[in-house]
Design a protein around this motif. Structure first.
Motif, PDB file in Angstrom:
ATOM      1  N   TYR A  61       0.822  -1.207   0.000  1.00  0.00           N
ATOM      2  CA  TYR A  61       0.000   0.000   0.000  1.00  0.00           C
ATOM      3  C   TYR A  61       0.861   1.264   0.000  1.00  0.00           C
ATOM      4  O   TYR A  61       0.471   2.287  -0.547  1.00  0.00           O
ATOM      5  N   GLU A  62       2.042   1.170   0.615  1.00  0.00           N
ATOM      6  CA  GLU A  62       2.963   2.323   0.631  1.00  0.00           C
ATOM      7  C   GLU A  62       3.306   2.791  -0.784  1.00  0.00           C
ATOM      8  O   GLU A  62       3.540   3.968  -1.003  1.00  0.00           O
ATOM      9  N   TYR A  63       3.330   1.847  -1.718  1.00  0.00           N
ATOM     10  CA  TYR A  63       3.681   2.201  -3.099  1.00  0.00           C
ATOM     11  C   TYR A  63       2.690   3.202  -3.688  1.00  0.00           C
ATOM     12  O   TYR A  63       3.052   4.009  -4.538  1.00  0.00           O
ATOM     13  N   SER A  64       1.445   3.162  -3.222  1.00  0.00           N
ATOM     14  CA  SER A  64       0.453   4.116  -3.730  1.00  0.00           C
ATOM     15  C   SER A  64       0.812   5.543  -3.349  1.00  0.00           C
ATOM     16  O   SER A  64       0.396   6.489  -4.020  1.00  0.00           O
ATOM     17  N   LYS A  65       1.596   5.679  -2.289  1.00  0.00           N
ATOM     18  CA  LYS A  65       1.951   7.009  -1.800  1.00  0.00           C
ATOM     19  C   LYS A  65       3.291   7.508  -2.345  1.00  0.00           C
ATOM     20  O   LYS A  65       3.537   8.710  -2.353  1.00  0.00           O
ATOM     21  N   VAL A  66       4.174   6.587  -2.768  1.00  0.00           N
ATOM     22  CA  VAL A  66       5.530   7.012  -3.141  1.00  0.00           C
ATOM     23  C   VAL A  66       5.840   6.881  -4.625  1.00  0.00           C
ATOM     24  O   VAL A  66       6.836   7.426  -5.088  1.00  0.00           O
ATOM     25  N   ILE A  67       5.003   6.196  -5.375  1.00  0.00           N
ATOM     26  CA  ILE A  67       5.264   6.022  -6.808  1.00  0.00           C
ATOM     27  C   ILE A  67       4.270   6.863  -7.596  1.00  0.00           C
ATOM     28  O   ILE A  67       3.056   6.688  -7.482  1.00  0.00           O
ATOM     29  N   ASP A  68       4.806   7.780  -8.390  1.00  0.00           N
ATOM     30  CA  ASP A  68       3.959   8.634  -9.225  1.00  0.00           C
ATOM     31  C   ASP A  68       3.811   8.081 -10.638  1.00  0.00           C
ATOM     32  O   ASP A  68       2.766   8.196 -11.254  1.00  0.00           O
ATOM     33  N   VAL A  69       4.907   7.520 -11.169  1.00  0.00           N
ATOM     34  CA  VAL A  69       4.915   7.021 -12.542  1.00  0.00           C
ATOM     35  C   VAL A  69       5.200   5.526 -12.519  1.00  0.00           C
ATOM     36  O   VAL A  69       6.230   5.086 -12.006  1.00  0.00           O
ATOM     37  N   TRP A  70       4.280   4.755 -13.078  1.00  0.00           N
ATOM     38  CA  TRP A  70       4.404   3.299 -13.112  1.00  0.00           C
ATOM     39  C   TRP A  70       4.897   2.877 -14.492  1.00  0.00           C
ATOM     40  O   TRP A  70       4.262   3.170 -15.492  1.00  0.00           O
ATOM     41  N   THR A  71       6.054   2.216 -14.519  1.00  0.00           N
ATOM     42  CA  THR A  71       6.577   1.684 -15.781  1.00  0.00           C
ATOM     43  C   THR A  71       6.574   0.161 -15.713  1.00  0.00           C
ATOM     44  O   THR A  71       6.497  -0.418 -14.630  1.00  0.00           O
ATOM     45  N   LEU A  72       6.667  -0.469 -16.870  1.00  0.00           N
ATOM     46  CA  LEU A  72       6.705  -1.927 -16.909  1.00  0.00           C
ATOM     47  C   LEU A  72       7.920  -2.450 -16.142  1.00  0.00           C
ATOM     48  O   LEU A  72       7.822  -3.443 -15.412  1.00  0.00           O
ATOM     49  N   GLN A  73       9.055  -1.766 -16.252  1.00  0.00           N
ATOM     50  CA  GLN A  73      10.260  -2.187 -15.544  1.00  0.00           C
ATOM     51  C   GLN A  73      10.058  -2.112 -14.029  1.00  0.00           C
ATOM     52  O   GLN A  73      10.476  -3.000 -13.293  1.00  0.00           O
ATOM     53  N   LEU A  74       9.413  -1.056 -13.578  1.00  0.00           N
ATOM     54  CA  LEU A  74       9.133  -0.907 -12.147  1.00  0.00           C
ATOM     55  C   LEU A  74       8.197  -2.016 -11.665  1.00  0.00           C
ATOM     56  O   LEU A  74       8.425  -2.617 -10.613  1.00  0.00           O
ATOM     57  N   VAL A  75       7.172  -2.314 -12.442  1.00  0.00           N
ATOM     58  CA  VAL A  75       6.230  -3.365 -12.064  1.00  0.00           C
ATOM     59  C   VAL A  75       6.949  -4.709 -11.983  1.00  0.00           C
ATOM     60  O   VAL A  75       6.751  -5.464 -11.028  1.00  0.00           O
ATOM     61  N   PHE A  76       7.800  -5.005 -12.965  1.00  0.00           N
ATOM     62  CA  PHE A  76       8.568  -6.250 -12.893  1.00  0.00           C
ATOM     63  C   PHE A  76       9.432  -6.275 -11.634  1.00  0.00           C
ATOM     64  O   PHE A  76       9.538  -7.295 -10.963  1.00  0.00           O
ATOM     65  N   GLY A  77      10.055  -5.148 -11.312  1.00  0.00           N
ATOM     66  CA  GLY A  77      10.871  -5.067 -10.101  1.00  0.00           C
ATOM     67  C   GLY A  77      10.066  -5.308  -8.844  1.00  0.00           C
ATOM     68  O   GLY A  77      10.512  -5.997  -7.917  1.00  0.00           O
ATOM     69  N   ILE A  78       8.860  -4.775  -8.797  1.00  0.00           N
ATOM     70  CA  ILE A  78       7.994  -4.964  -7.635  1.00  0.00           C
ATOM     71  C   ILE A  78       7.510  -6.411  -7.549  1.00  0.00           C
ATOM     72  O   ILE A  78       7.371  -6.969  -6.464  1.00  0.00           O
ATOM     73  N   LEU A  79       7.269  -7.041  -8.696  1.00  0.00           N
ATOM     74  CA  LEU A  79       6.754  -8.416  -8.714  1.00  0.00           C
ATOM     75  C   LEU A  79       7.779  -9.456  -8.258  1.00  0.00           C
ATOM     76  O   LEU A  79       7.397 -10.556  -7.847  1.00  0.00           O
ATOM     77  N   ILE A  80       9.061  -9.114  -8.313  1.00  0.00           N
ATOM     78  CA  ILE A  80      10.093 -10.089  -7.937  1.00  0.00           C
ATOM     79  C   ILE A  80       9.877 -10.604  -6.512  1.00  0.00           C
ATOM     80  O   ILE A  80       9.968 -11.801  -6.257  1.00  0.00           O
ATOM     81  N   PHE A  81       9.599  -9.706  -5.588  1.00  0.00           N
ATOM     82  CA  PHE A  81       9.462 -10.108  -4.174  1.00  0.00           C
ATOM     83  C   PHE A  81       8.300 -11.079  -3.972  1.00  0.00           C
ATOM     84  O   PHE A  81       8.493 -12.155  -3.396  1.00  0.00           O
ATOM     85  N   PRO A  82       7.073 -10.754  -4.414  1.00  0.00           N
ATOM     86  CA  PRO A  82       6.001 -11.726  -4.221  1.00  0.00           C
ATOM     87  C   PRO A  82       6.233 -13.039  -4.967  1.00  0.00           C
ATOM     88  O   PRO A  82       5.832 -14.103  -4.485  1.00  0.00           O
ATOM     89  N   ILE A  83       6.900 -12.990  -6.102  1.00  0.00           N
ATOM     90  CA  ILE A  83       7.202 -14.230  -6.817  1.00  0.00           C
ATOM     91  C   ILE A  83       8.145 -15.103  -5.993  1.00  0.00           C
ATOM     92  O   ILE A  83       7.937 -16.314  -5.861  1.00  0.00           O
TER      93      ILE A  83
END
Length: 187
Positions: A61-83
């Motif tokens: 949920y913190e990401y909703s407050k600190v990320i303004d621009v969502w890129t595919l690379q950022l999403v892949f980076g975020i997905l690594i942890f839950p994977i």
């Protein structure tokens, strides 16, 4: 739909699958209670990985407050942890060809190096996320570096002593319980 909502659906789905793996494994143990030989380090690690899943969902949920621009690379980076968490959850219990294993001590002895290696990867990813996404300086991540070193010491030096695993995992579980009790952030 906001970009954060779009991304969090996928991260929540992966985390939910991991939680489902853990709960299914626990249910399998309970339903075969008389045939299963429990393991203290395995049981503690199940709780640690479960708490990691919940904490990751909470922190997302913190990401909703600190990320303004969502890129595919950022999403892949975020997905690594839950994977990585999902892979750990899947590996926590005997499945597939090993589904007839009933001695959790033997199973944990066979799997702990893989589980700890993935655990070390989650710590590296967490540090990386903290620096690049939430701007937490390295000096405030000492506990993560200590955890990373501990995982690496176990894996590199192939530490098999059960009591040592119990202490290491028990400290992690205690840290998670303290975190849960003292965490004050709100959604």
């Amino acid at each position: 739909m906001e970009p954060f909502e779009y991304v969090v659906v996928l991260t929540s789905l992966i985390l939910g699958l991991g939680i489902a793996q853990i709960l299914t494994g626990i249910a399998d143990i309970v339903s075969h209670w008389k045939a299963i030989k429990l393991s203290i380090p395995h049981t503690i690690y199940v709780f640690v990985v479960f708490f990691l899943h919940i904490q990751e969902w909470w922190i997302n949920y913190e990401y909703s407050k600190v990320i303004d621009v969502w890129t595919l690379q950022l999403v892949f980076g975020i997905l690594i942890f839950p994977i990585l968490l999902f892979i750990q959850a899947r590996m926590l219990f005997p499945t597939g060809l090993r589904s007839s294993d009933t001695d959790m001590d033997l199973y944990f002895e066979d799997q702990w190096r893989w589980l700890y290696s993935i655990g070390a990867m989650t710590v590296v990813v967490s540090i990386w996320h903290n620096i690049l996404i939430t701007n937490i300086p390295l000096t405030e991540q000492i506990q993560l570096f200590v955890l990373l070193v501990a995982y690496l010491v176990f894996v590199v030096f192939n530490i098999r002593n059960k009591a040592t695993h119990i202490v290491f995992l028990g400290l992690q579980l205690a840290a998670w319980i303290i975190y849960i009790v003292t965490e004050e952030s709100v959604l």
